[in-house]
Design a protein around this motif. Structure first.
Motif, PDB file in Angstrom:
ATOM      1  N   VAL A  36       6.132   1.412   3.868  1.00 35.70           N
ATOM      2  CA  VAL A  36       6.012   1.299   2.416  1.00 35.70           C
ATOM      3  C   VAL A  36       4.592   0.854   2.087  1.00 35.70           C
ATOM      4  N   LEU A  37       3.918   1.628   1.256  1.00 35.51           N
ATOM      5  CA  LEU A  37       2.577   1.280   0.801  1.00 35.51           C
ATOM      6  C   LEU A  37       2.654   0.827  -0.648  1.00 35.51           C
ATOM      7  N   LYS A  38       2.156  -0.355  -0.921  1.00 37.05           N
ATOM      8  CA  LYS A  38       2.147  -0.871  -2.278  1.00 37.05           C
ATOM      9  C   LYS A  38       0.979  -0.266  -3.057  1.00 37.05           C
ATOM     10  N   LEU A  39       1.227   0.064  -4.323  1.00 34.97           N
ATOM     11  CA  LEU A  39       0.226   0.676  -5.182  1.00 34.97           C
ATOM     12  C   LEU A  39      -0.006  -0.196  -6.405  1.00 34.97           C
ATOM     13  N   GLU A  40      -1.252  -0.294  -6.813  1.00 33.54           N
ATOM     14  CA  GLU A  40      -1.553  -1.055  -8.023  1.00 33.54           C
ATOM     15  C   GLU A  40      -1.029  -0.309  -9.240  1.00 33.54           C
ATOM     16  N   LEU A  41      -0.501  -1.058 -10.203  1.00 32.39           N
ATOM     17  CA  LEU A  41      -0.034  -0.447 -11.436  1.00 32.39           C
ATOM     18  C   LEU A  41      -1.239  -0.065 -12.276  1.00 32.39           C
ATOM     19  N   SER A  42      -1.346   1.223 -12.596  1.00 35.52           N
ATOM     20  CA  SER A  42      -2.543   1.743 -13.238  1.00 35.52           C
ATOM     21  C   SER A  42      -2.167   2.970 -14.056  1.00 35.52           C
ATOM     22  N   PRO A  43      -2.926   3.248 -15.117  1.00 37.77           N
ATOM     23  CA  PRO A  43      -2.704   4.501 -15.842  1.00 37.77           C
ATOM     24  C   PRO A  43      -3.118   5.730 -15.052  1.00 37.77           C
ATOM     25  N   ILE A  59       9.623  15.603  -0.998  1.00 42.73           N
ATOM     26  CA  ILE A  59       8.832  14.693  -1.822  1.00 42.73           C
ATOM     27  C   ILE A  59       9.525  14.565  -3.167  1.00 42.73           C
ATOM     28  N   ARG A  60       9.809  13.326  -3.580  1.00 45.09           N
ATOM     29  CA  ARG A  60      10.564  13.145  -4.818  1.00 45.09           C
ATOM     30  C   ARG A  60      10.157  11.859  -5.516  1.00 45.09           C
ATOM     31  N   TYR A  61      10.293  11.896  -6.831  1.00 48.19           N
ATOM     32  CA  TYR A  61      10.072  10.683  -7.611  1.00 48.19           C
ATOM     33  C   TYR A  61      11.169   9.671  -7.307  1.00 48.19           C
ATOM     34  N   SER A  62      10.744   8.408  -7.120  1.00 51.86           N
ATOM     35  CA  SER A  62      11.710   7.351  -6.863  1.00 51.86           C
ATOM     36  C   SER A  62      11.449   6.127  -7.730  1.00 51.86           C
ATOM     37  N   ARG A  63      10.242   5.517  -7.597  1.00 48.53           N
ATOM     38  CA  ARG A  63       9.939   4.308  -8.353  1.00 48.53           C
ATOM     39  C   ARG A  63       8.435   4.135  -8.462  1.00 48.53           C
ATOM     40  N   GLU A  64       8.031   3.285  -9.395  1.00 53.51           N
ATOM     41  CA  GLU A  64       6.615   3.010  -9.589  1.00 53.51           C
ATOM     42  C   GLU A  64       6.163   1.901  -8.629  1.00 53.51           C
ATOM     43  N   GLY A  65       4.856   1.853  -8.386  1.00 56.49           N
ATOM     44  CA  GLY A  65       4.270   0.753  -7.639  1.00 56.49           C
ATOM     45  C   GLY A  65       4.327   0.849  -6.136  1.00 56.49           C
ATOM     46  N   GLU A  66       4.855   1.943  -5.585  1.00 54.91           N
ATOM     47  CA  GLU A  66       4.897   2.075  -4.139  1.00 54.91           C
ATOM     48  C   GLU A  66       5.124   3.521  -3.738  1.00 54.91           C
ATOM     49  N   ILE A  67       4.785   3.819  -2.482  1.00 53.10           N
ATOM     50  CA  ILE A  67       5.150   5.077  -1.855  1.00 53.10           C
ATOM     51  C   ILE A  67       5.866   4.730  -0.560  1.00 53.10           C
TER      52      ILE A  67
END
Length: 304
Positions: A36-43, A59-67
């Motif tokens: 799991v890679l954390k992603l910064e919340l950004s526009p 590949i599918r949408y799941s949630r914000e802030g991570e892959i």
């Protein structure tokens, strides 16, 4: 506020679409690899670059802030798959840019990778060898390429989808804009926007239901079947395949059809029947409207 509401609505619809998609874990298969890679919340969107030699991708949408990245063996008894994920897979991250690739000397294992990504994702995915790819529910744009394999795209509503496969079928549903091509195989488009579809060779066919914008469709020897309302101009071409167009009654449109070695049949109730056996036909129906151009070298053309 309006932009946020639109984004939230599209994201919620994407969740609805992906909720019925089961991963290998749901069928009781244990992942050989998870990260799991954390992603910064950004526009700004996540930029995801994938370059693999051989792999099936979901590949599918799941949630914000991570892959979330999960790896599976297509054959549970294949020990080379475990080695692939242990030493052959390379994942790098630079803020909102994630790259997934394999080492040049990675084991030639039959593997599947599941990627759960944010809605705002831009994708560039290349599988140089054999590999099926499935994409669901991101904003886009997206580029998908396989040397050989099927490509399935659903619910990409904000960006262009470009899909290429050397051999395999391509299916797109609820995609706002697309440019797809298969070397050999069928193409199916359902409820799509601005569209260009090409089957380069062989008997692969193109099926279109619910075209919402400009449509260009070309086959070699395969058939074309279009069932939609022309909301923009259409160009339909085939070398030797038959072309069948189904249009609602009382529709206003303009059509020009030609087939030097085939036949043209008119069964649409709003159209005038041509006299005799014609190979070229032009008519403004109910006063005219969007233009439909139909060409086949030796196939038959049917307008219903």
């Amino acid at each position: 506020m309006i932009r946020f509401t639109k984004w939230f609505t599209l994201a919620a619809l994407a969740v609805f679409w992906v909720s019925g998609v089961l991963s290998p874990e749901a069928w009781g298969q244990t992942a050989l690899f998870q990260r799991v890679l954390k992603l910064e919340l950004s526009p700004d969107p996540l930029v995801l670059d994938i370059a693999l030699s051989r792999c099936d991708l979901n590949i599918r949408y799941s949630r914000e802030g991570e892959i979330r990245i999960s790896g599976f063996a297509k054959n549970p008894a294949d020990k080379s798959a475990e080695q692939f994920f242990k030493a052959g897979l390379v994942i790098t991250q630079d803020k909102l840019h994630v790259t997934i690739k394999n080492e040049p000397n990675a084991p030639d294992a039959a593997v599947q990778i599941e990627l759960d990504v944010p809605y705002r994702t831009e994708l560039n995915s290349v599988v140089t060898g054999a590999g099926n790819q499935k994409l669901i529910g991101i904003a886009g744009p997206a580029k998908l390429q396989s040397g050989e394999g099927d490509i399935d795209v659903t619910f990409v509503r904000l960006g262009l989808v470009q899909a290429r496969t050397g051999k395999g079928k391509i299916s797109c549903t609820r995609v706002i804009q697309l440019d797809v091509e298969t070397g050999e195989g069928n193409i199916s488009l359902m409820e799509v926007g601005l569209s260009k579809a090409v089957v380069k060779k062989g008997p692969g066919r193109i099926e279109v239901g619910g075209a919402r914008d400009t449509l260009e469709a070309t086959t070699d020897s395969g058939a074309l079947h279009i069932k939609a309302v022309p909301l923009a101009n259409w160009q339909l071409k085939s070398g030797s395949g038959n072309i069948r167009i189904e249009l609602p009654p009382k529709l206003n449109f303009e059509i020009a059809a030609s087939t030097p070695s085939g036949n043209i049949s008119i069964e649409h109730e709003g159209m005038q029947q041509p006299e005799g056996n014609v190979h070229e036909f032009h008519q403004a129906v109910n006063g005219g409207g969007k233009h439909i151009q139909v060409q086949s070298v030796s196939g038959n053309i049917s307008i219903e």
